[in-house]
Design a protein around this motif. Sequence first.
Motif, PDB file in Angstrom:
ATOM      1  N   GLY A   1     -47.941 -77.730 137.802  1.00 58.73           N
ATOM      2  CA  GLY A   1     -47.468 -76.890 137.028  1.00 58.73           C
ATOM      3  C   GLY A   1     -48.197 -75.748 136.850  1.00 58.73           C
ATOM      4  O   GLY A   1     -49.056 -75.118 137.747  1.00 58.73           O
ATOM      5  N   LEU A   2     -48.177 -74.922 135.659  1.00 56.75           N
ATOM      6  CA  LEU A   2     -48.848 -73.616 135.538  1.00 56.75           C
ATOM      7  C   LEU A   2     -49.507 -73.552 134.042  1.00 56.75           C
ATOM      8  O   LEU A   2     -49.131 -73.997 133.273  1.00 56.75           O
ATOM      9  N   VAL A   3     -50.714 -72.600 134.083  1.00 55.79           N
ATOM     10  CA  VAL A   3     -51.285 -72.432 132.906  1.00 55.79           C
ATOM     11  C   VAL A   3     -51.754 -71.219 132.718  1.00 55.79           C
ATOM     12  O   VAL A   3     -52.043 -70.373 133.510  1.00 55.79           O
ATOM     13  N   ALA A   4     -51.406 -70.825 131.512  1.00 59.54           N
ATOM     14  CA  ALA A   4     -51.525 -69.316 130.982  1.00 59.54           C
ATOM     15  C   ALA A   4     -52.258 -69.239 129.722  1.00 59.54           C
ATOM     16  O   ALA A   4     -52.693 -70.308 129.199  1.00 59.54           O
ATOM     17  N   TYR A   5     -52.526 -68.007 128.994  1.00 59.56           N
ATOM     18  CA  TYR A   5     -53.320 -68.111 127.919  1.00 59.56           C
ATOM     19  C   TYR A   5     -52.428 -68.248 126.706  1.00 59.56           C
ATOM     20  O   TYR A   5     -50.911 -67.874 126.660  1.00 59.56           O
ATOM     21  N   LYS A   6     -52.887 -68.443 125.678  1.00 54.16           N
ATOM     22  CA  LYS A   6     -52.088 -68.299 124.263  1.00 54.16           C
ATOM     23  C   LYS A   6     -52.966 -67.139 123.757  1.00 54.16           C
ATOM     24  O   LYS A   6     -54.325 -66.939 124.195  1.00 54.16           O
TER      25      LYS A   6
ATOM     26  N   THR B   1     -51.172 -71.955 127.311  1.00 61.04           N
ATOM     27  CA  THR B   1     -49.747 -72.321 127.472  1.00 61.04           C
ATOM     28  C   THR B   1     -49.757 -73.302 128.752  1.00 61.04           C
ATOM     29  O   THR B   1     -50.120 -72.617 129.895  1.00 61.04           O
ATOM     30  N   LEU B   2     -48.907 -74.393 128.752  1.00 61.84           N
ATOM     31  CA  LEU B   2     -49.030 -75.183 129.675  1.00 61.84           C
ATOM     32  C   LEU B   2     -47.303 -75.643 130.011  1.00 61.84           C
ATOM     33  O   LEU B   2     -46.722 -75.844 129.304  1.00 61.84           O
ATOM     34  N   VAL B   3     -47.104 -75.110 131.302  1.00 66.70           N
ATOM     35  CA  VAL B   3     -45.836 -75.525 131.816  1.00 66.70           C
ATOM     36  C   VAL B   3     -45.971 -76.596 132.994  1.00 66.70           C
ATOM     37  O   VAL B   3     -46.708 -76.526 133.874  1.00 66.70           O
TER      38      VAL B   3
ATOM     39  N   CYS C   1     -43.630 -76.867 126.306  1.00 61.15           N
ATOM     40  CA  CYS C   1     -43.783 -77.448 124.760  1.00 61.15           C
ATOM     41  C   CYS C   1     -44.529 -75.980 124.039  1.00 61.15           C
ATOM     42  O   CYS C   1     -45.497 -75.785 124.214  1.00 61.15           O
ATOM     43  N   ILE C   2     -43.622 -75.638 123.098  1.00 62.23           N
ATOM     44  CA  ILE C   2     -44.090 -74.698 122.300  1.00 62.23           C
ATOM     45  C   ILE C   2     -43.914 -74.771 120.680  1.00 62.23           C
ATOM     46  O   ILE C   2     -42.503 -75.359 120.402  1.00 62.23           O
ATOM     47  N   ASP C   3     -45.003 -74.829 119.806  1.00 65.18           N
ATOM     48  CA  ASP C   3     -44.698 -75.481 118.577  1.00 65.18           C
ATOM     49  C   ASP C   3     -44.018 -74.434 117.637  1.00 65.18           C
ATOM     50  O   ASP C   3     -43.525 -73.325 118.339  1.00 65.18           O
ATOM     51  N   SER C   4     -43.356 -75.227 116.645  1.00 63.71           N
ATOM     52  CA  SER C   4     -42.500 -74.165 115.705  1.00 63.71           C
ATOM     53  C   SER C   4     -43.057 -73.025 115.090  1.00 63.71           C
ATOM     54  O   SER C   4     -42.135 -72.137 114.848  1.00 63.71           O
ATOM     55  N   ASP C   5     -44.363 -73.065 115.064  1.00 57.42           N
ATOM     56  CA  ASP C   5     -44.748 -71.861 114.252  1.00 57.42           C
ATOM     57  C   ASP C   5     -45.336 -70.816 115.428  1.00 57.42           C
ATOM     58  O   ASP C   5     -46.069 -69.801 115.052  1.00 57.42           O
ATOM     59  N   ASP C   6     -45.102 -71.084 116.694  1.00 55.36           N
ATOM     60  CA  ASP C   6     -45.491 -70.123 117.701  1.00 55.36           C
ATOM     61  C   ASP C   6     -44.401 -69.290 118.219  1.00 55.36           C
ATOM     62  O   ASP C   6     -43.155 -69.602 117.884  1.00 55.36           O
ATOM     63  N   SER C   7     -44.436 -68.287 119.243  1.00 58.38           N
ATOM     64  CA  SER C   7     -43.319 -67.700 119.868  1.00 58.38           C
ATOM     65  C   SER C   7     -43.943 -67.117 121.196  1.00 58.38           C
ATOM     66  O   SER C   7     -44.887 -67.556 121.801  1.00 58.38           O
ATOM     67  N   LEU C   8     -43.052 -66.803 121.838  1.00 56.63           N
ATOM     68  CA  LEU C   8     -43.100 -66.209 123.476  1.00 56.63           C
ATOM     69  C   LEU C   8     -43.110 -64.889 123.702  1.00 56.63           C
ATOM     70  O   LEU C   8     -42.312 -64.288 122.747  1.00 56.63           O
ATOM     71  N   VAL C   9     -44.030 -64.178 124.317  1.00 57.38           N
ATOM     72  CA  VAL C   9     -43.949 -62.867 124.778  1.00 57.38           C
ATOM     73  C   VAL C   9     -42.389 -62.689 125.556  1.00 57.38           C
ATOM     74  O   VAL C   9     -42.034 -63.594 126.118  1.00 57.38           O
ATOM     75  N   GLU C  10     -42.161 -61.549 125.404  1.00 53.34           N
ATOM     76  CA  GLU C  10     -40.655 -61.230 126.097  1.00 53.34           C
ATOM     77  C   GLU C  10     -40.456 -61.516 127.195  1.00 53.34           C
ATOM     78  O   GLU C  10     -39.001 -61.786 127.667  1.00 53.34           O
TER      79      GLU C  10
END
Length: 361
Positions: free
Chosen positions: A190-195, A230-232, A86-95
């Motif tokens: 799943g996995l957990v990373a940083y924002k 960041t939760l997957v 889940c990623i909010d509309s005002d966030d983005s992902l690193v490439e």
Amino acid sequence: MLTIFTPTFNRKHFLLKLYQSLLAQTCQDFTWLLIDDGSTDGTDLLVQSWITENQINIRYIYQQNGGKMRAHNHAVELCETEFFLCIDSDDSLVEDAVEVILKTWGQAGVDGNRFPGRNIQELADQIEGPGAENATLTAKTEEAEDINRKPITENRNLTDPKRKPKDPKRKPTDPKRKSEEQLRKGALAGLVAYKGKSPTETMHGEHFPPGLTTSTLSNLYRKGFQGETTLVFRTEILRQHPFPEFPGEKFIPEAVLYDQIDQDHELLLIPKVLTLCEYHPDGLTAGVRRIRRENPRGWLYYYQQRISREPWGILRYKYLVHAVCFAWQVHESVFGCISAGKFEILTAVPAAVLFRLVGRL
């Protein structure tokens, strides 16, 4: 392999940045699932133009406005991939976010049910990012099993009689039993990373506690981690834990879901920024008091669940005070809806009265 879910409500002006970050992904093995929670700002036309471009796999769903938790439940129902982000509309992902997620899971040899006998230190060495130097990953000794681009536009009404309703009355103290073998206690969720505020900077310079390979979210925070994540999640586990839905309410703390998953599952740690985060004045993080005032049953459920799992101490007392306040707001008996002894509840009443008098919840 991965569904990237974005709930959105009148956030058209933020979506382009997220879309561009998805176009830039080094791995395109994902579906972008947007649940439009009743927008009136032309979000539908914007997303339809991207679907027409056909550069990434996009699935767009429009529903009546019902809040993020209903959009999340709806998205999990529709998800057709193994993993869900889940990623909010005002966030983005690193490439390289999608690539890192899929490679980390695959190279670690995780099948979701056990942590395998691979050299996990080698995997940590491959992850470049803030905190990677603190990730002392130790190998386990179990064997491991190795773990289309058609755009879709749909509409769905929340009153659809075919949609199975969630049961908000299911008590938090009675966790739902897992019937499938792969969901047995101890399976990785799943996995957990940083924002982060940049690909190399976490939001406030935070890092995961050293020496951890896997952890529950609650354990991370108990050990001193204070940042956002960041939760997957594996989709099949999310299906076991839908958000409760209360009539007339549109919000419930996300920790309700995370606390439930924490009871049986850990997450694999990725010490790297995957999500780039910004805060905006019209987001959910704004107007906290209003959100609490307008969604008392959701907040009561959250505090009920926290009380049932927290040993006696200052934190449990704090949860009791808030639970009493919200029970009064929804005209419920504090002795009937809070899982605690009568004397313990009574000790929380004076502080709850004070909170009510000063207008705090």
